[in-house]
Structure formats: C-alpha cells, structure tokens
Design a protein around this motif. Structure first.
Motif, PDB file in Angstrom:
ATOM      1  N   ARG A  66       0.823  -1.210   0.000  1.00 27.54           N
ATOM      2  CA  ARG A  66       0.000   0.000   0.000  1.00 27.54           C
ATOM      3  C   ARG A  66       0.859   1.263   0.000  1.00 27.54           C
ATOM      4  O   ARG A  66       0.464   2.298  -0.546  1.00 27.54           O
ATOM      5  CB  ARG A  66      -0.926  -0.002   1.211  1.00 27.54           C
ATOM      6  N   SER A  69       1.360   2.560  -3.338  1.00 24.22           N
ATOM      7  CA  SER A  69       0.132   2.573  -4.118  1.00 24.22           C
ATOM      8  C   SER A  69      -0.501   3.958  -4.145  1.00 24.22           C
ATOM      9  O   SER A  69      -0.262   4.784  -3.264  1.00 24.22           O
ATOM     10  CB  SER A  69      -0.879   1.579  -3.517  1.00 24.22           C
ATOM     11  N   LEU A  71      -3.700   5.949  -3.333  1.00 23.09           N
ATOM     12  CA  LEU A  71      -4.738   5.711  -2.343  1.00 23.09           C
ATOM     13  C   LEU A  71      -6.022   6.424  -2.751  1.00 23.09           C
ATOM     14  O   LEU A  71      -6.037   7.640  -2.935  1.00 23.09           O
ATOM     15  CB  LEU A  71      -4.256   6.188  -0.973  1.00 23.09           C
ATOM     16  N   GLU A  73      -9.145   6.105  -1.072  1.00 23.87           N
ATOM     17  CA  GLU A  73     -10.195   6.140  -0.053  1.00 23.87           C
ATOM     18  C   GLU A  73     -10.904   7.484   0.062  1.00 23.87           C
ATOM     19  O   GLU A  73     -12.095   7.555   0.346  1.00 23.87           O
ATOM     20  CB  GLU A  73      -9.615   5.767   1.318  1.00 23.87           C
ATOM     21  N   THR A 101      -5.436   1.412  -4.454  1.00 25.16           N
ATOM     22  CA  THR A 101      -6.233   0.679  -3.476  1.00 25.16           C
ATOM     23  C   THR A 101      -7.348   1.551  -2.917  1.00 25.16           C
ATOM     24  O   THR A 101      -7.290   2.777  -2.971  1.00 25.16           O
ATOM     25  CB  THR A 101      -5.355   0.201  -2.305  1.00 25.16           C
ATOM     26  N   GLY A 102      -8.359   0.881  -2.362  1.00 25.02           N
ATOM     27  CA  GLY A 102      -9.421   1.586  -1.657  1.00 25.02           C
ATOM     28  C   GLY A 102     -10.585   2.004  -2.523  1.00 25.02           C
ATOM     29  O   GLY A 102     -11.368   2.872  -2.132  1.00 25.02           O
TER      30      GLY A 102
END
Length: 466
Positions: A66, A69, A71, A73, A101-102
């Motif tokens: 992560r 990565s 992000l 979110e 991710t997320g």
C-alpha cells in the motif's frame, strides 16, 4: 533476538507509580522500587508500562504494498478518482505499473478494463476494491499477467472476453509479480512505533513463498514482532520460530457463498492439522452460514469470526453457545462510518462492528486493524471503540461503546488466544512491552500513537521515540 539485561526505571505498572522493571533473557525478571542489577537502564519518566499491543488481524504484504500505491479512499466522485490516478500515473514512465487501493463503487460505478484503459492507456494499472476481494486490471496489465492463461477467478463477459475483474486473485497475481515483492521495512517501523509487539497475518493467500518473505523479514529485524500466520491451505512453522501457524482461513463472499456441505468439510479438514478455523464474516448472510457450519462440524477453542461487520442481536447467543471468538475492527466505525450512515438501514446500524454487546454476553472479543483496509494504528481503533463516531463526528451504534480500559484490553490479549484474559506485567512473562509517555489515565483520556515512547520485543528495544 534477546539483548543484554535492561532495567526500566520509574514506570507505572498496573496503576502503581515509581516502579522499576528488570528484564533478563527476554523476560521480566523482577518488579520493584530502586532495583539493582547488571545491564543498561531506561528512564521511564513516570510513564505507563503496558504489555505490547497485538494486532490480531492484519495483512502484512498488502499493507507494505500500500505504501507504493495510489490511495483512493478519500475520492468522493469520479472526478477525484480519475485525478488521483492521473497524478500518480504522471510520475511513472510509460509502461510502468501503478497499484491503486481503496476503490468503492460510490466513486465511479463498476470498473472494468475499458474504463481503466481510458484513464491509463500507456501504463499497467490494477485497482483493488475497498473490500480486498476484487482487482480490476486494464488491458496492458491483463496482457502482462495472463500471458500463460487467465485464472478461473477472472470474470468474462457474454462473449468470453476478459473484463479485467479478478475475484480473490491475490495469490495468482502475486505469483505473476513475484520478482517485485513489497518492501516491509517502512511497515515494520510504523508498527513498532505504535507499540505493537505481536501480529497475526490473516491472509488466506499465504503460501510457502509469502510465509518465507515474512519469516525472513522477522529474522532480519525488519518485522521484529512475534508473528502468527493464517492460510487457507497447509502451512509449516520454521524450526527457528520465525512465525507460528495460526488458524485455517475461510473466505466468504455473499455473491458466491460456499455450499454448506463444502464449508463444513473445510472445518473438518482443519482439525487433523491441529488448527482452529477463522472465517471472514462481514455480512449477516456470511455470519448465518458460518454459524450453521460450526453447529454441524462442531466448534473448538480458537475458532474465530473475523470482522463481525454485521452481527444481528439474535446471533449473539449463538456465538456464545458455540464458543466462537470475534475479532473485529472498531476503526471501521470511524473510517467508513459516514458511508455506513448513508447506505445502511438505520435499523441495522447498531449491528455494525459490535463490541459492548458481545462482551456483555460473554463472547470472547478482540480488536485488530485489518490493515491495509483500515489504518494499522491500534490507538485509532481504541479511540473508535470508546467514542463510536464517524470521521465527520456523527454517532453510530453508540450502544456498542466501551470504556477506555476495555478498549485497550481488546489489543492486549494473547496472540494465540485473542479475546481471552488480557496479558499483564509480571515476573516470568515475556518482555514484550510498550512504554508510554505519561500515566495510563492521562493516555486513555486522549489515546494516540504519539504517546508511545518505546517498544520492546523479547527484551530488546525495537523502537525509541526521539
């Protein structure tokens, strides 16, 4: 990994100020006032000395990955989603990989390869869903990883064309990206700075290769915490104790639930391995199937319900009767609570990530992070368990609030037996410790990882604040 003897001076132990604690051969040797002995000393300045915290459910390799990565979110809509990806792609040369991710459908709907091709026509892009159950790859990424064929988990459209959506494909993807394992050093430093001395990796995809990476990181001191590893299949602990083997992990998805008979068989197959069973249960449907399977196969001490994302009230006495442990994540109430308020029926919001009602019923309950799907900071989880507030400050399921000491104890259970008696500072106990910067009452009034002064594993200081 045991250092020379160490005396921790002027620390608070179980509410008693002004104590000295002598560590020898990786264990607590003596507790008292003005102790004498060989070795070094560390001035505790009156701070509380706790047993080291344990994260009972984390995904270590994914958490390390992560850090490299993009992000997603905080992306609220398609515009922010695309901007985040384009900014990350701009920093990479053409043809390079980007891992994001997320993702959640509220951002830009259902993704597929065609959507991602429009955003990243010249890069290899893979996007992970917030649940961790789904990867979406663009065409360049698919071409790279499916050169020798696609896995059964890869979704196809009505014409048989790969959509780019791969369900539960972590192990398959890792095997095709094996030349690029994630660097665990930053994660190890973060976890030690949080006072964490024990970890249970809850990844069903852990195989010999993944276990070897984690074991080597432990041997090198990159992950100094004591490790327990789950897996979906057989796993053998190394002779040097770099990790212990934990429960067999069973993954459930509402969209493709296991047949009950097959589920029961997985539980039965775990028993000759001498292993408990831990079941991924986020929804009420997954929990109902899990309880039915354990009622048929029989539950044993150590069997676990992971997450307990939704636990209807009538399931609580069944959990108690079966003796199942619930390993939950209070931090989700904070990190995802505003979405829950918008999407979950108000009548069911009290069922989310229960805590107080489970403890009141005598259900063994422990807390964890589920990182990288939430922050790895246990102090954030402690705050969330106490306050039950969303990121925007809205209350959610406040009947599940617990007191500060109860919230802390959720992270102080034995790594091998989460939800049981909290560990304590006592002669003979392992010297896995967390030293705080103030007495415990002051810390629990405003829990924060910034109050961790030192972390000790097997008598060795693995983190010391500046």
């Amino acid at each position: 990994m045991e250092d020379r003897d160490l005396i921790l001076r002027n620390v608070e132990v179980a509410g008693r100020p002004g104590q000295d604690v002598r560590l020898a051969r990786g264990r607590i040797a003596e507790i008292g006032e003005r102790l004498c002995g060989p070795g070094d000393s560390l001035d505790g300045r009156g701070g509380a000395l706790l047993p080291g915290l344990v994260d009972h459910h984390i995904h270590l390799l994914a958490s390390a990955a992560r850090a490299q990565s993009a992000l997603l979110e905080r992306s609220r809509d398609a515009v922010e989603f695309e901007r985040t990806l384009r900014e990350a792609l701009a920093a990479r040369p053409a043809g390079a990989w980007l891992r994001a991710t997320g993702y959640h459908e509220r951002m830009a709907g259902d993704l597929d390869r065609d959507v991602l091709d429009r955003i990243a026509p010249g890069h290899r892009l893979r996007v992970q869903h917030q649940t961790g159950s789904l990867w979406i790859l663009n065409s360049l990424a698919l071409e790279k990883v499916t050169a020798q064929g696609a896995p059964p988990e890869a979704e196809r459209d009505a014409a048989g064309r790969l959509t780019g959506r791969i369900w539960r494909g972590d192990a398959w993807l890792r095997a095709r990206l094996a030349n690029d394992p994630p660097d665990l050093s930053a994660l190890g430093k973060t976890l030690t700075a949080h006072g964490i001395t024990g970890l249970t990796d809850a990844s069903a995809t852990t195989d010999g290769q993944a276990a070897g990476l984690l074991a080597q990181a432990h041997r090198l001191g990159v992950l100094p915490q004591r490790l327990t590893l789950m897996s979906a299949g057989p796993l053998a602990a190394p002779e040097d104790g770099a990790f212990e083997v934990g429960p067999v992990k069973v993954l459930l998805d509402d969209a493709r639930l296991l047949d009950l008979a097959a589920f029961v068989e997985r539980i039965v197959e775990a028993r000759p391995q001498g292993r408990a069973v831990a079941v991924h249960c986020v929804t009420a449907g997954e929990l109902a199937l899990t309880l039915a399977a354990f009622e048929i196969a029989g539950a044993r001490p150590g069997d676990r319900v992971e997450h307990g994302g939704v636990i209807p009230a009538d399931a609580i006495p069944v959990l108690k009767q079966l003796g199942l442990t619930v390993v939950t994540q209070p931090a989700f109430v904070f990190e995802r609570g505003d979405r829950y308020l918008a999407e979950v029926d108000p009548a069911e919001q009290g069922d989310l990530y229960r805590c107080a009602s489970l403890l009141a019923a005598g259900v063994p309950t422990a807390a964890s992070s589920d990182a990288p799907y939430a922050s790895p900071d246990p102090w954030s989880g402690i705050r969330a368990a106490i306050r039950r507030r969303t990121r925007d400050g809205q209350p959610i399921g406040t009947a599940e609030q617990v007191g500060p000491m109860t919230a802390l104890n959720l992270y102080l259970g034995e790594r091998r037996a989460p939800g049981g008696q909290a560990t304590s500072i006592a002669p003979g106990a392992a010297a896995d410790l967390c030293l705080l910067s103030a007495p415990l009452a002051e810390i629990l009034a405003e829990p924060s990882a910034e109050r961790v002064r030192a972390t000790i594993v097997a008598g060795r200081v693995v983190f010391a604040a500046n």
